[in-house]
Design an enzyme around this catalytic site. Structure first.
Site, PDB file in Angstrom:
ATOM      1  N   CYS A 127      -1.556  10.455  -4.785  1.00  0.00           N
ATOM      2  CA  CYS A 127      -2.155  11.716  -4.341  1.00  0.00           C
ATOM      3  C   CYS A 127      -1.371  12.889  -4.913  1.00  0.00           C
ATOM      4  O   CYS A 127      -1.312  13.961  -4.334  1.00  0.00           O
ATOM      5  CB  CYS A 127      -2.231  11.781  -2.809  1.00  0.00           C
ATOM      6  SG  CYS A 127      -0.642  11.707  -1.996  1.00  0.00           S
ATOM      7  N   ALA A 181      -0.580  -0.767   1.471  1.00  0.00           N
ATOM      8  CA  ALA A 181      -1.940  -0.760   2.006  1.00  0.00           C
ATOM      9  C   ALA A 181      -2.168   0.154   3.201  1.00  0.00           C
ATOM     10  O   ALA A 181      -3.281   0.653   3.378  1.00  0.00           O
ATOM     11  CB  ALA A 181      -2.326  -2.184   2.403  1.00  0.00           C
ATOM     12  N   ALA A 182      -1.188   0.324   4.048  1.00  0.00           N
ATOM     13  CA  ALA A 182      -1.414   1.108   5.267  1.00  0.00           C
ATOM     14  C   ALA A 182      -1.650   2.577   4.912  1.00  0.00           C
ATOM     15  O   ALA A 182      -1.067   3.069   3.946  1.00  0.00           O
ATOM     16  CB  ALA A 182      -0.211   0.963   6.187  1.00  0.00           C
ATOM     17  N   PRO A 183      -2.546   3.224   5.613  1.00  0.00           N
ATOM     18  CA  PRO A 183      -3.136   2.869   6.894  1.00  0.00           C
ATOM     19  C   PRO A 183      -4.343   1.926   6.824  1.00  0.00           C
ATOM     20  O   PRO A 183      -4.826   1.480   7.851  1.00  0.00           O
ATOM     21  CB  PRO A 183      -3.550   4.219   7.493  1.00  0.00           C
ATOM     22  CG  PRO A 183      -3.847   5.062   6.318  1.00  0.00           C
ATOM     23  CD  PRO A 183      -2.882   4.610   5.242  1.00  0.00           C
ATOM     24  N   GLY A 184      -4.856   1.626   5.638  1.00  0.00           N
ATOM     25  CA  GLY A 184      -5.868   0.593   5.511  1.00  0.00           C
ATOM     26  C   GLY A 184      -7.285   1.040   5.241  1.00  0.00           C
ATOM     27  O   GLY A 184      -8.188   0.208   5.152  1.00  0.00           O
TER      28      GLY A 184
END
Length: 172
Positions: A156, A34-37
Site C-alpha cells: 500500500c 494474510a491478516a486481517p484476511g
C-alpha cells in the site's frame, strides 16, 4: 455474498490484487502476510473450490482472520504462524498454484490519505529496512510457486523502492 463483503471494508485495490491472481477452478492459494484476511475471503468467494492457506506472523491477527472466515462460513485448508522471510521452510517447494503477498510496507499510500501517525513514522531508513524484508519474503515465496503458477506482490505504498525495485532485486 460478494456485495456484503465489499461493505465490510474491502478496498478496490485489495479486490484487484485478488483478481490479478487469475484464480480459476480448484487449486492451492497461499496468502502470505494474510491478516486481517479480506483478500483471502474475497478469493474464497470468487472461487469457492480454491484451497486457501494463510500465513501471518501475528497469532492474534490469525485468530481474527479465522473468526472472519468462520463468520462467513468459509474454510481454511491450512494456517501457519511463520516468519514470511522463511515461508519456504513451512511448505514443500512448488506446492502452490497461486501466491498472494501483501507485504509489510511503509504505507505511503495510506499516509497520503491522511493517516498522520503513519506519515510521522515514515523515514528513508524505514523504507530501506522494509525493502530488505520484502526482498526476502518474495525470494522465499518464489520457491513455493508451482510451474505455470501466478504470484501477486502488493503493497500500500507508492515508492519504487518497495515495489518495482523489490521485484527486480528479488527475481533479477
Amino acid at each position: 455474498d460478494l456485495k456484503n463483503l465489499r461493505a465490510e471494508s474491502m478496498s478496490l485495490a485489495s479486490m484487484l490484487a485478488v483478481q490479478y491472481l487469475g484464480i480459476a477452478g480448484s487449486g492451492r492459494l497461499l496468502d502470505i502476510c494474510a491478516a486481517p484476511g479480506m483478500k483471502g475471503l474475497y478469493a474464497s468467494y470468487a472461487q469457492p473450490d480454491i484451497q486457501y492457506y494463510c500465513n501471518d506472523l501475528s497469532k492474534d491477527r490469525l485468530a481474527r482472520l479465522k473468526r472472519l472466515f468462520d463468520k462467513h462460513g468459509k474454510s481454511i485448508a491450512g494456517m501457519t504462524h511463520f516468519d514470511a522471510r522463511f515461508i519456504d521452510r513451512a511448505y514443500d517447494v512448488e506446492s502452490f498454484d497461486r501466491i498472494l503477498i501483501d507485504a509489510p510496507c511503509s504505507g505511503e499510500g495510506v499516509a497520503l490519505g491522511g493517516d498522520v501517525e503513519l506519515a510521522d513514522a515514515w523515514s528513508p531508513a524505514k523504507v530501506r529496512r522494509l525493502q530488505q524484508l520484502q526482498i526476502k519474503i518474495l525470494k522465499s515465496a518464489w520457491n513455493l510457486l508451482a510451474p505455470g503458477g501466478r504470484m501477486v506482490y502488493a503493497t500500500c505504498t507508492l515508492n519504487r523502492n518497495e515495489n518495482e525495485r523489490v521485484i527486480k532485486k528479488a527475481l533479477g
